[in-house]
Design a protein around this motif. Structure first.
Motif, PDB file in Angstrom:
ATOM      1  N   GLN A  89     -41.936  59.398  64.810  1.00 42.05           N
ATOM      2  CA  GLN A  89     -43.317  60.183  65.552  1.00 42.05           C
ATOM      3  C   GLN A  89     -44.600  59.564  64.890  1.00 42.05           C
ATOM      4  N   THR A  90     -44.553  58.948  63.711  1.00 41.39           N
ATOM      5  CA  THR A  90     -45.609  58.408  63.084  1.00 41.39           C
ATOM      6  C   THR A  90     -46.077  57.171  63.881  1.00 41.39           C
ATOM      7  N   LEU A  91     -44.834  56.458  64.164  1.00 36.38           N
ATOM      8  CA  LEU A  91     -45.018  54.843  64.764  1.00 36.38           C
ATOM      9  C   LEU A  91     -45.711  55.549  66.136  1.00 36.38           C
ATOM     10  N   ARG A  92     -44.988  56.467  66.903  1.00 35.02           N
ATOM     11  CA  ARG A  92     -45.645  56.564  68.223  1.00 35.02           C
ATOM     12  C   ARG A  92     -46.777  57.035  68.284  1.00 35.02           C
ATOM     13  N   ASN A  93     -47.525  57.821  67.522  1.00 36.66           N
ATOM     14  CA  ASN A  93     -48.872  58.169  67.058  1.00 36.66           C
ATOM     15  C   ASN A  93     -49.731  56.669  66.866  1.00 36.66           C
ATOM     16  N   ASN A  94     -49.389  56.017  66.020  1.00 42.47           N
ATOM     17  CA  ASN A  94     -50.083  54.717  65.647  1.00 42.47           C
ATOM     18  C   ASN A  94     -50.130  53.911  66.846  1.00 42.47           C
ATOM     19  N   LEU A  95     -49.014  53.742  67.771  1.00 41.73           N
ATOM     20  CA  LEU A  95     -48.941  52.924  68.977  1.00 41.73           C
ATOM     21  C   LEU A  95     -49.898  53.491  69.966  1.00 41.73           C
ATOM     22  N   GLU A  96     -50.110  54.855  70.071  1.00 40.28           N
ATOM     23  CA  GLU A  96     -50.830  55.507  70.762  1.00 40.28           C
ATOM     24  C   GLU A  96     -52.231  54.976  70.715  1.00 40.28           C
ATOM     25  N   ILE A  97     -52.791  55.188  69.585  1.00 43.39           N
ATOM     26  CA  ILE A  97     -54.081  54.832  69.093  1.00 43.39           C
ATOM     27  C   ILE A  97     -54.441  53.302  69.589  1.00 43.39           C
ATOM     28  N   VAL A  98     -53.238  52.115  69.169  1.00 40.31           N
ATOM     29  CA  VAL A  98     -53.527  50.949  69.477  1.00 40.31           C
ATOM     30  C   VAL A  98     -53.684  50.775  71.025  1.00 40.31           C
ATOM     31  N   VAL A  99     -52.713  51.306  71.883  1.00 44.50           N
ATOM     32  CA  VAL A  99     -52.783  51.314  73.248  1.00 44.50           C
ATOM     33  C   VAL A  99     -54.134  51.868  73.807  1.00 44.50           C
ATOM     34  N   TYR A 137     -33.811  51.127  64.920  1.00 52.41           N
ATOM     35  CA  TYR A 137     -33.055  51.893  65.859  1.00 52.41           C
ATOM     36  C   TYR A 137     -34.044  53.081  66.211  1.00 52.41           C
ATOM     37  N   GLU A 138     -34.650  53.648  65.138  1.00 47.95           N
ATOM     38  CA  GLU A 138     -35.521  54.575  65.429  1.00 47.95           C
ATOM     39  C   GLU A 138     -36.854  54.490  66.143  1.00 47.95           C
ATOM     40  N   GLU A 139     -37.428  53.112  65.892  1.00 46.71           N
ATOM     41  CA  GLU A 139     -38.376  52.631  66.699  1.00 46.71           C
ATOM     42  C   GLU A 139     -38.233  52.538  68.199  1.00 46.71           C
ATOM     43  N   GLY A 140     -37.255  52.296  68.719  1.00 54.19           N
ATOM     44  CA  GLY A 140     -36.737  52.504  69.834  1.00 54.19           C
ATOM     45  C   GLY A 140     -37.355  53.918  70.575  1.00 54.19           C
ATOM     46  N   PHE A 141     -37.034  54.966  69.915  1.00 44.28           N
ATOM     47  CA  PHE A 141     -37.569  56.416  70.129  1.00 44.28           C
ATOM     48  C   PHE A 141     -39.202  56.400  70.345  1.00 44.28           C
ATOM     49  N   ALA A 142     -39.791  55.851  69.330  1.00 43.28           N
ATOM     50  CA  ALA A 142     -41.087  55.883  69.158  1.00 43.28           C
ATOM     51  C   ALA A 142     -41.546  55.173  70.796  1.00 43.28           C
ATOM     52  N   HIS A 143     -41.072  53.985  70.996  1.00 38.39           N
ATOM     53  CA  HIS A 143     -41.643  53.475  72.152  1.00 38.39           C
ATOM     54  C   HIS A 143     -41.142  54.255  73.533  1.00 38.39           C
ATOM     55  N   LYS A 144     -40.075  54.870  73.425  1.00 37.54           N
ATOM     56  CA  LYS A 144     -39.522  55.534  74.678  1.00 37.54           C
ATOM     57  C   LYS A 144     -40.546  56.859  74.900  1.00 37.54           C
ATOM     58  N   TRP A 145     -40.769  57.409  73.630  1.00 30.23           N
ATOM     59  CA  TRP A 145     -41.765  58.622  73.552  1.00 30.23           C
ATOM     60  C   TRP A 145     -43.155  58.207  74.064  1.00 30.23           C
ATOM     61  N   LEU A 146     -43.533  57.137  73.814  1.00 30.95           N
ATOM     62  CA  LEU A 146     -44.824  56.798  74.121  1.00 30.95           C
ATOM     63  C   LEU A 146     -44.968  56.509  75.420  1.00 30.95           C
ATOM     64  N   ILE A 147     -44.287  55.822  75.962  1.00 30.94           N
ATOM     65  CA  ILE A 147     -44.077  55.611  77.723  1.00 30.94           C
ATOM     66  C   ILE A 147     -43.874  56.771  78.439  1.00 30.94           C
ATOM     67  N   GLN A 148     -43.106  57.675  77.843  1.00 31.29           N
ATOM     68  CA  GLN A 148     -43.154  59.142  78.598  1.00 31.29           C
ATOM     69  C   GLN A 148     -44.195  59.767  78.574  1.00 31.29           C
ATOM     70  N   ASP A 149     -45.045  59.710  77.448  1.00 31.73           N
ATOM     71  CA  ASP A 149     -46.200  60.312  77.379  1.00 31.73           C
ATOM     72  C   ASP A 149     -47.172  59.764  78.180  1.00 31.73           C
ATOM     73  N   GLN A 150     -47.325  58.481  78.569  1.00 31.08           N
ATOM     74  CA  GLN A 150     -47.957  57.980  79.513  1.00 31.08           C
ATOM     75  C   GLN A 150     -47.659  58.278  81.039  1.00 31.08           C
ATOM     76  N   ILE A 151     -46.422  58.238  81.035  1.00 35.74           N
ATOM     77  CA  ILE A 151     -46.084  58.819  82.305  1.00 35.74           C
ATOM     78  C   ILE A 151     -46.310  60.074  82.772  1.00 35.74           C
ATOM     79  N   ASN A 152     -46.338  60.882  81.846  1.00 33.74           N
ATOM     80  CA  ASN A 152     -46.690  62.484  81.899  1.00 33.74           C
ATOM     81  C   ASN A 152     -48.159  62.594  82.133  1.00 33.74           C
TER      82      ASN A 152
END
Length: 78
Positions: free
Chosen positions: A17-27, A63-78
């Protein structure tokens, strides 16, 4: 784009979740600074050359970082 969290927490899903939040800010920053950007390629770490806490595999964080990417992409789709 390849990012990771320094000194990740060994509990799931806190690290992802922390990584997903950081990636979202970067994107969002990339999109605001470079409005013509249409696509960003993301990749998780392939190897962590650090010492993992006792009882935790070093591959666990990758392995966990894969979930961060998946969640970020899903958030962008939604």
């Amino acid at each position: 784009m390849k990012h990771s969290v320094q000194d990740p927490q060994p509990s799931f899903p806190t690290h992802a979740q922390t990584l997903r939040n950081n990636l979202e800010i970067v994107v969002q920053t990339v999109k605001s600074q470079f409005p013509n950007v249409k696509m960003i390629y993301m990749s998780s770490r392939t190897r962590a050359y650090n010492s993992a806490p006792a009882g935790v595999s070093e591959l666990f964080y990758e392995y966990e970082e894969g979930f961060a990417h998946k969640w970020l992409i899903q958030d962008q789709i939604n």
